[in-house]
Design an enzyme around this catalytic site. Structure first.
Site, mmCIF file in Angstrom:
data_model
loop_
_atom_site.group_PDB
_atom_site.id
_atom_site.type_symbol
_atom_site.label_atom_id
_atom_site.label_comp_id
_atom_site.label_asym_id
_atom_site.label_seq_id
_atom_site.Cartn_x
_atom_site.Cartn_y
_atom_site.Cartn_z
ATOM 1 N N GLY A 13 0.778 -1.147 -0.079
ATOM 2 C CA GLY A 13 -0.028 -0.011 -0.011
ATOM 3 C C GLY A 13 0.788 1.411 0.045
ATOM 4 O O GLY A 13 0.400 2.319 0.226
ATOM 5 N N ASN A 15 1.492 2.977 -2.505
ATOM 6 C CA ASN A 15 0.689 4.079 -3.217
ATOM 7 C C ASN A 15 -0.375 4.452 -2.745
ATOM 8 O O ASN A 15 -0.723 5.756 -2.789
ATOM 9 C CB ASN A 15 0.154 3.287 -4.769
ATOM 10 N N MET A 91 -4.187 -7.223 -6.785
ATOM 11 C CA MET A 91 -3.897 -8.128 -7.506
ATOM 12 C C MET A 91 -4.893 -9.250 -8.021
ATOM 13 O O MET A 91 -4.971 -10.601 -7.930
ATOM 14 C CB MET A 91 -2.689 -9.176 -6.844
ATOM 15 N N LEU A 94 -10.815 -7.587 -12.451
ATOM 16 C CA LEU A 94 -12.077 -7.058 -12.263
ATOM 17 C C LEU A 94 -13.176 -7.663 -13.148
ATOM 18 O O LEU A 94 -12.819 -7.499 -14.305
ATOM 19 C CB LEU A 94 -12.258 -5.586 -11.978
ATOM 20 N N ASN A 108 -6.060 2.448 -12.559
ATOM 21 C CA ASN A 108 -5.205 1.406 -12.082
ATOM 22 C C ASN A 108 -3.690 1.995 -12.301
ATOM 23 O O ASN A 108 -3.496 2.768 -13.301
ATOM 24 C CB ASN A 108 -5.060 0.015 -12.733
ATOM 25 N N HIS A 110 0.400 0.572 -13.275
ATOM 26 C CA HIS A 110 1.326 -0.291 -13.584
ATOM 27 C C HIS A 110 2.722 -0.056 -13.712
ATOM 28 O O HIS A 110 2.996 0.998 -14.198
ATOM 29 C CB HIS A 110 0.705 -0.958 -14.901
ATOM 30 N N GLU A 175 5.771 6.373 -9.098
ATOM 31 C CA GLU A 175 4.398 6.050 -9.263
ATOM 32 C C GLU A 175 3.723 6.887 -8.202
ATOM 33 O O GLU A 175 2.460 7.343 -8.287
ATOM 34 C CB GLU A 175 4.260 4.557 -8.730
#
Ligand code: GRF
Length: 224
Positions: A13, A15, A91, A94, A108, A110, A175
């Protein structure tokens, strides 16, 4: 009004933490209504609780099907009052049903420059391949893995023999800047999607100082 978001995590977590920090600094006009994890021991849940953010673990192994699990996530996210879903190291793929519940409102991040190196080992795959540039991508989520329209990308150099961890560390630092920025653009209603192309309406915010040794497009704005 602050953008009501749910953040989905499966692990550390970091991010999520960068999003919390930008909200607390006043740069990001969002409110985390719920942090949801499919892993009861995800450290991200603890990060949420440390900031008094509602945190919920739903163990996917307790559900008979992907559809049943996603339906329960939809219920929890709606009940919490979130309208936008931010996948941050979540991970799981959906389902269409989940995506239809939040149309155009699922994003999202990546750790590679899509469409190169999709999948769960983006950093290591890029390092092993021997690329000299890699990076990270924030994108809208569609039915295919790591595939939807690109909002923002950041590129960093990659060095021979350094391995996925070293490259991944350099990527992760970016990120933590591009994800809160992308969410702020969503909050401001400045993103328009036409097919695969996402355009950013200019609100005339001053640019942030350009990060050293990286290329970010669209450019980061002040506060990010
Ligand atoms: C990040 O590298 C992200 O790009 C990927 O999963 C990782 C999650 O890291 N989708 P963290 O849990 O946010 O620290």
């Amino acid at each position: 009004m602050a953008l009501p978001i749910a953040v989905l995590v499966s692990g550390s977590g970091s991010n999520l933490q960068s999003i919390i920090d930008r909200i607390e600094s006043g740069a990001l006009d969002a409110e985390i209504k719920l942090v949801l994890s499919n892993k009861p021991d995800a450290y991200g849940l603890l990060r949420a609780r440390n900031h008094n953010i509602p945190a919920l673990a739903l163990d996917h192994t307790d559900y008979p099907s992907r559809e049943a699990f996603d339906a329960e996530m939809v219920r929890a996210i709606r009940e919490a009052g979130a309208e936008t879903v931010v996948c941050a190291g979540f991970m799981r793929i959906l389902t269409t049903e989940f995506l239809n519940a939040f149309p155009g409102r699922v994003v999202n991040i990546h750790p590679a420059l899509l469409p190169s190196f999709p999948g769960v080992h983006g950093q290591a795959d890029a390092a092993d391949y021997g690329v000299r540039i890699s990076g990270c991508t924030v994108h809208f989520v569609d039915e295919k893995m790591d595939h939807g329209p690109v909002i923002i990308q950041a590129a960093v150099p990659a060095f021979p023999g350094e391995g996925g961890d070293a490259l991944g560390g350099r990527i992760l630092a970016l990120e933590h800047r591009i994800y809160p920025q992308a969410i702020q653009w969503l909050a401001e209603g400045r993103l328009r999607v036409e097919g695969r192309h996402v355009t950013l309406r200019d609100a005339g915010r001053p640019p942030a100082p350009a990060p050293e040794n990286a290329l970010v497009s669209p450019a980061l704005e002040q506060g990010f």
